[in-house]
Design a protein around this motif. Structure first.
Motif, PDB file in Angstrom:
ATOM      1  N   UNK A 157      10.367 -59.584   3.292  1.00  0.00           N
ATOM      2  CA  UNK A 157       8.993 -59.345   3.741  1.00  0.00           C
ATOM      3  C   UNK A 157       8.911 -59.320   5.262  1.00  0.00           C
ATOM      4  N   UNK A 158       8.269 -58.293   5.806  1.00  0.00           N
ATOM      5  CA  UNK A 158       7.971 -58.249   7.238  1.00  0.00           C
ATOM      6  C   UNK A 158       6.482 -58.555   7.381  1.00  0.00           C
ATOM      7  N   UNK A 159       6.171 -59.532   8.208  1.00  0.00           N
ATOM      8  CA  UNK A 159       4.784 -59.973   8.307  1.00  0.00           C
ATOM      9  C   UNK A 159       4.361 -60.157   9.756  1.00  0.00           C
ATOM     10  N   UNK A 160       3.087 -60.069   9.994  1.00  0.00           N
ATOM     11  CA  UNK A 160       2.547 -60.311  11.319  1.00  0.00           C
ATOM     12  C   UNK A 160       2.733 -61.776  11.710  1.00  0.00           C
ATOM     13  N   UNK A 161       2.909 -62.031  12.992  1.00  0.00           N
ATOM     14  CA  UNK A 161       3.139 -63.407  13.448  1.00  0.00           C
ATOM     15  C   UNK A 161       1.938 -64.310  13.204  1.00  0.00           C
ATOM     16  N   UNK A 162       0.738 -63.740  13.189  1.00  0.00           N
ATOM     17  CA  UNK A 162      -0.457 -64.574  13.024  1.00  0.00           C
ATOM     18  C   UNK A 162      -0.498 -65.249  11.658  1.00  0.00           C
ATOM     19  N   UNK A 163       0.034 -64.574  10.638  1.00  0.00           N
ATOM     20  CA  UNK A 163       0.066 -65.174   9.306  1.00  0.00           C
ATOM     21  C   UNK A 163       1.056 -66.329   9.270  1.00  0.00           C
ATOM     22  N   UNK A 164       2.156 -66.174  10.014  1.00  0.00           N
ATOM     23  CA  UNK A 164       3.115 -67.276  10.110  1.00  0.00           C
ATOM     24  C   UNK A 164       2.579 -68.398  10.994  1.00  0.00           C
ATOM     25  N   UNK A 165       2.105 -68.033  12.202  1.00  0.00           N
ATOM     26  CA  UNK A 165       1.685 -69.050  13.170  1.00  0.00           C
ATOM     27  C   UNK A 165       0.473 -69.844  12.714  1.00  0.00           C
ATOM     28  N   UNK A 203      12.956 -65.604  -4.351  1.00  0.00           N
ATOM     29  CA  UNK A 203      13.116 -66.217  -3.035  1.00  0.00           C
ATOM     30  C   UNK A 203      12.645 -65.238  -1.962  1.00  0.00           C
ATOM     31  N   UNK A 204      11.714 -65.668  -1.117  1.00  0.00           N
ATOM     32  CA  UNK A 204      11.159 -64.801  -0.078  1.00  0.00           C
ATOM     33  C   UNK A 204      11.861 -65.046   1.251  1.00  0.00           C
ATOM     34  N   UNK A 205      12.436 -63.994   1.813  1.00  0.00           N
ATOM     35  CA  UNK A 205      12.996 -64.013   3.158  1.00  0.00           C
ATOM     36  C   UNK A 205      12.038 -63.199   4.031  1.00  0.00           C
ATOM     37  N   UNK A 206      11.436 -63.839   5.021  1.00  0.00           N
ATOM     38  CA  UNK A 206      10.483 -63.085   5.831  1.00  0.00           C
ATOM     39  C   UNK A 206      10.842 -63.121   7.308  1.00  0.00           C
ATOM     40  N   UNK A 207      10.441 -62.072   8.006  1.00  0.00           N
ATOM     41  CA  UNK A 207      10.575 -62.008   9.448  1.00  0.00           C
ATOM     42  C   UNK A 207       9.182 -61.733  10.001  1.00  0.00           C
ATOM     43  N   UNK A 208       8.761 -62.545  10.969  1.00  0.00           N
ATOM     44  CA  UNK A 208       7.424 -62.417  11.552  1.00  0.00           C
ATOM     45  C   UNK A 208       7.518 -61.668  12.875  1.00  0.00           C
ATOM     46  N   UNK A 209       6.899 -60.507  12.910  1.00  0.00           N
ATOM     47  CA  UNK A 209       6.914 -59.658  14.097  1.00  0.00           C
ATOM     48  C   UNK A 209       5.516 -59.055  14.274  1.00  0.00           C
ATOM     49  N   UNK A 210       5.319 -58.291  15.329  1.00  0.00           N
ATOM     50  CA  UNK A 210       4.046 -57.592  15.480  1.00  0.00           C
ATOM     51  C   UNK A 210       3.905 -56.543  14.392  1.00  0.00           C
ATOM     52  N   UNK A 211       2.681 -56.165  14.083  1.00  0.00           N
ATOM     53  CA  UNK A 211       2.441 -55.186  13.025  1.00  0.00           C
ATOM     54  C   UNK A 211       3.155 -53.864  13.300  1.00  0.00           C
ATOM     55  N   UNK A 212       3.175 -53.425  14.556  1.00  0.00           N
ATOM     56  CA  UNK A 212       3.853 -52.179  14.890  1.00  0.00           C
ATOM     57  C   UNK A 212       5.327 -52.239  14.523  1.00  0.00           C
ATOM     58  N   UNK A 213       5.968 -53.350  14.838  1.00  0.00           N
ATOM     59  CA  UNK A 213       7.383 -53.535  14.509  1.00  0.00           C
ATOM     60  C   UNK A 213       7.578 -53.653  13.000  1.00  0.00           C
ATOM     61  N   UNK A 214       6.657 -54.341  12.329  1.00  0.00           N
ATOM     62  CA  UNK A 214       6.753 -54.482  10.871  1.00  0.00           C
ATOM     63  C   UNK A 214       6.666 -53.112  10.198  1.00  0.00           C
ATOM     64  N   UNK A 215       5.746 -52.281  10.657  1.00  0.00           N
ATOM     65  CA  UNK A 215       5.605 -50.936  10.088  1.00  0.00           C
ATOM     66  C   UNK A 215       6.866 -50.114  10.325  1.00  0.00           C
TER      67      UNK A 215
END
Length: 260
Positions: A25-33, A51-63
């Protein structure tokens, strides 16, 4: 470099878990923070065994990660960009399921503003320091559009870019006495560590809408559309929405996210 690091993470994940047992899962940092992921993901993993492996980045990077087929699903908040993403065939499903609001925060300087327009124009006129995330995130995209709507040129000395996520940007704003745009949930979650006051709140122009998107499995054989769809159905279910609606109530006397 970030892409190389994530690719290594991806390979490690695939080695450690069977593809059917995980979700990338790629997610926005605000959901993580804001702490929301830590609140809800254990329940998802418990219920589904995924099992969820996620990386929190800006939406532009996630897209972009979704476009490149590096993840199975996205959790983002930039509606216009999301719709373009779906139209281009990068995503299969998109469901908007919750929102909160952006707010303008700033130093404890006694400055008050009538509304959003007043705040932006006074920041420009008085050259109050403003720190932008500058990371092509959903928050950054929203902030840029707000200046544009006011015909304010930010190529000025009072405007700076952090190139970081929401938590890091709030810390910089606090330390340097700057104004910034943030989502309410992350601010409240970190408030006790910040010397920042809410300057603009409850403005309908600052609604912050979140969506979950499944990635088109035709991109490559690594994409697990099945688990992405399971995650989408779970996070948009009545039961999970109820869980999300309780987050923040005990500590802040209000939910940090409003389900739809």
């Amino acid at each position: 470099m970030k892409k190389i690091i994530f690719t290594l993470m991806l390979l490690i994940s695939l080695t450690s878990f069977g593809a059917s047992d995980q979700l990338l899962l790629a997610t926005t940092t605000s959901v993580r923070d804001s702490g929301l992921l830590d609140y809800i993901l254990p329940e998802f993993e418990k219920e589904t065994g995924i099992d969820v492996k996620f990386v929190a980045v800006g939406t532009g990077r996630a897209l972009k990660m979704g476009e490149d087929g590096e993840v199975d699903a996205l959790l983002v908040h930039a509606k216009t960009s999301e719709l373009k993403f779906i139209k281009a065939g990068h995503g299969i499903d998109r469901v908007q399921f919750m929102h909160n609001f952006f707010i303008v925060v700033g130093p404890e300087d006694g400055n008050k503003f009538k509304n959003l327009n007043d705040a932006l124009n006074k920041i420009d006129k008085n050259k109050y320091k403003f720190v932008s995330r500058g990371d092509d995130s959903g928050t950054n995209k929203k902030e840029i559009s707000l200046w544009k709507n006011e015909n304010i040129n930010t190529d000025k000395d009072w405007y700076m870019s952090s190139g970081n996520g929401m938590a890091a940007t709030l810390k910089i704003a606090s330390e340097k006495g700057c104004y910034t745009l943030t989502d309410m949930s992350t601010y409240l979650h970190l408030k006790d560590k910040l010397n920042l006051d809410i300057k603009v709140n409850n403005d309908q122009n600052l609604i912050n809408e979140y969506s979950v998107i499944t990635i088109n499995p035709d991109k490559n054989k690594m994409i697990n559309y099945k688990n992405a769809k399971i995650f989408m159905n779970w996070i948009t279910s009545k039961e999970t929405k109820k869980l999300i609606s309780t987050y923040g109530v005990e500590e802040f006397k209000m939910p940090l996210f409003i389900v739809e």
